[in-house]
Structures are given as C-alpha cells and as structure tokens.
Design a protein around this motif. Structure first.
Motif, short mmCIF file in Angstrom:
data_model
loop_
_atom_site.label_atom_id
_atom_site.label_comp_id
_atom_site.label_asym_id
_atom_site.label_seq_id
_atom_site.Cartn_x
_atom_site.Cartn_y
_atom_site.Cartn_z
N VAL A 93 1.00 -1.38 -0.16
CA VAL A 93 -0.01 -0.39 -0.18
C VAL A 93 0.83 1.27 0.49
O VAL A 93 0.61 2.64 -0.70
CB VAL A 93 -1.27 0.14 1.38
N ARG A 94 2.18 1.01 0.50
CA ARG A 94 3.16 1.64 0.60
C ARG A 94 3.42 2.72 -0.92
O ARG A 94 3.44 3.54 -1.51
CB ARG A 94 4.50 2.19 1.34
N ALA A 95 3.60 1.56 -1.25
CA ALA A 95 4.30 2.24 -3.34
C ALA A 95 2.94 2.17 -3.92
O ALA A 95 3.03 2.87 -5.02
CB ALA A 95 4.18 0.08 -3.73
N ILE A 96 2.05 1.93 -3.61
CA ILE A 96 0.49 2.60 -3.86
C ILE A 96 0.18 3.48 -4.56
O ILE A 96 -0.07 4.77 -5.16
CB ILE A 96 -1.15 1.53 -3.89
N ASP A 97 1.03 4.04 -2.64
CA ASP A 97 0.02 5.72 -2.59
C ASP A 97 1.45 6.57 -2.86
O ASP A 97 0.62 8.01 -3.07
CB ASP A 97 -1.13 5.91 -0.93
N ARG A 98 2.44 5.76 -2.43
CA ARG A 98 3.29 7.02 -3.29
C ARG A 98 3.79 7.09 -4.59
O ARG A 98 4.90 7.65 -4.61
CB ARG A 98 4.99 6.93 -2.37
N CYS A 99 3.40 6.32 -5.40
CA CYS A 99 2.97 5.97 -6.83
C CYS A 99 4.81 5.08 -6.52
O CYS A 99 5.85 5.64 -7.92
CB CYS A 99 3.15 7.08 -7.84
N ASP A 100 5.15 4.37 -6.64
CA ASP A 100 6.68 3.99 -6.51
C ASP A 100 6.81 2.66 -6.68
O ASP A 100 6.66 1.45 -6.18
CB ASP A 100 6.90 3.63 -4.73
N GLU A 101 6.90 2.25 -8.53
CA GLU A 101 6.71 0.90 -9.00
C GLU A 101 7.84 0.43 -8.54
O GLU A 101 7.45 -1.32 -8.36
CB GLU A 101 7.08 1.32 -10.14
N ALA A 102 9.20 0.73 -8.24
CA ALA A 102 10.20 -0.93 -7.82
C ALA A 102 9.65 -1.33 -6.46
O ALA A 102 9.69 -1.76 -6.56
CB ALA A 102 11.67 0.74 -7.59
#
Length: 171
Positions: free
Chosen positions: A23-32
């Motif tokens: 969920v952090r990756a989704i909300d921060r738009c962090d694809e890696a």
C-alpha cells in the motif's frame, strides 16, 4: 521458545511487512517498491485486471498517476502458514481523488471510496516471503462529490506526496 515457533513469528512479521509495503508503493506511486512485493512469476486478479503481477504493477501505476490522490488503509491481516506457503487475507479501504479527467466510470473532481480484501498466496523462496498470487475482492464502492474546504490550497508541506520526496523516504 523453539526455533520453529520463532520461524513462524518471523514469517508472520515478514508477510505483514510485504502487505504494508504494497500500500505504501501504491500511494507513493513507487513502482520499484511495488514490484518488490511479488515473485517474478506471480499472478494477479483485481477488478478488470487478470494477468501477471509484473504487468499489474505497470497498470496500477498508470491508474494511480492518472488520479490526483490515493490513500489506502489496511484492516486485519489473517495469515495461515503451511510450510513454505502462506494463505493471507487482508481487509482494505481506499480513496481515489479524480481530477479533471477521471478514469472510466468516474466524474471530474469526484472521490471514490472502496472497501474490500486482498486474498493472497505467499511463498517463501530462497528464504524470502513474497506474493505468488493475489486476488483483489471488492466488497463495496461509493462515489461522492469532492468537498475539500481548502485542503489543496493549504501549504503543500502539510500534505503527503506521491513520489520519493514524501517524508517517509527521508531517513
């Protein structure tokens, strides 16, 4: 405590960290960061998407970058360990703020709220727990007109960012 008991506790902690990282990756738009949650051959079904999780990561980033904001909250994480496999159910709620050009089904400057569950099969490979298969199950959906009362016109430093300049990346 026995070594087996410690391994189970450690496995549960590692699996929960992957769910949180997602969920952090989704909300921060962090694809890696998003890609780090899945084994290379993982499968994904959520909404209209059914395919490789590697392809889902690109799809999810396109969706998230097309909206003005996203925010996910996680509820209970239920983990059933069976050897090197874990069956995991995680409740979620999400918010997506649509901009002037909304995705299909949305209206300009509208909020979409959704609740559902991630139903996952994790596998531990070479000592690392990652998602091998994920199914997103939507339980409810609600659209509302945006009502910010000046939130977006306030100081930018008081809002989360959708990139690696967010405070969570500052160490």
């Amino acid at each position: 405590m026995s070594e087996a008991w410690l391994d189970r506790l450690n496995s549960r902690a590692e699996i929960t960290e992957v769910v949180l990282r997602y969920v952090r990756a989704i909300d921060r738009c962090d694809e890696a960061l998003l890609r780090s949650c899945f084994h290379a051959d993982a499968r994904h079904r959520h909404g209209t998407f059914d395919g490789a999780s590697a392809d889902f990561c690109g799809h999810a980033m396109a969706v998230c970058r097309a909206v003005e904001a996203t925010h996910h909250q996680l509820g209970p994480v239920s983990i059933e360990l069976v050897g090197e496999t874990a069956f995991v159910e995680t409740y979620f709620t999400s918010h997506h703020r649509f901009g002037a050009v909304p995705p299909p089904g949305g209206q300009p400057h509208e909020d979409r709220f959704m609740g559902g569950r991630y139903v996952d099969r994790f596998e531990r490979r070479q000592g690392v727990w990652k998602i091998a298969e994920r199914q997103g199950i939507n339980e409810w959906l609600r659209y509302e007109p945006a009502s910010d009362r000046g939130f977006w016109s306030g100081p930018a430093g008081q809002r989360g960012r959708r990139d690696r300049d967010d405070p969570v990346y500052r160490r």
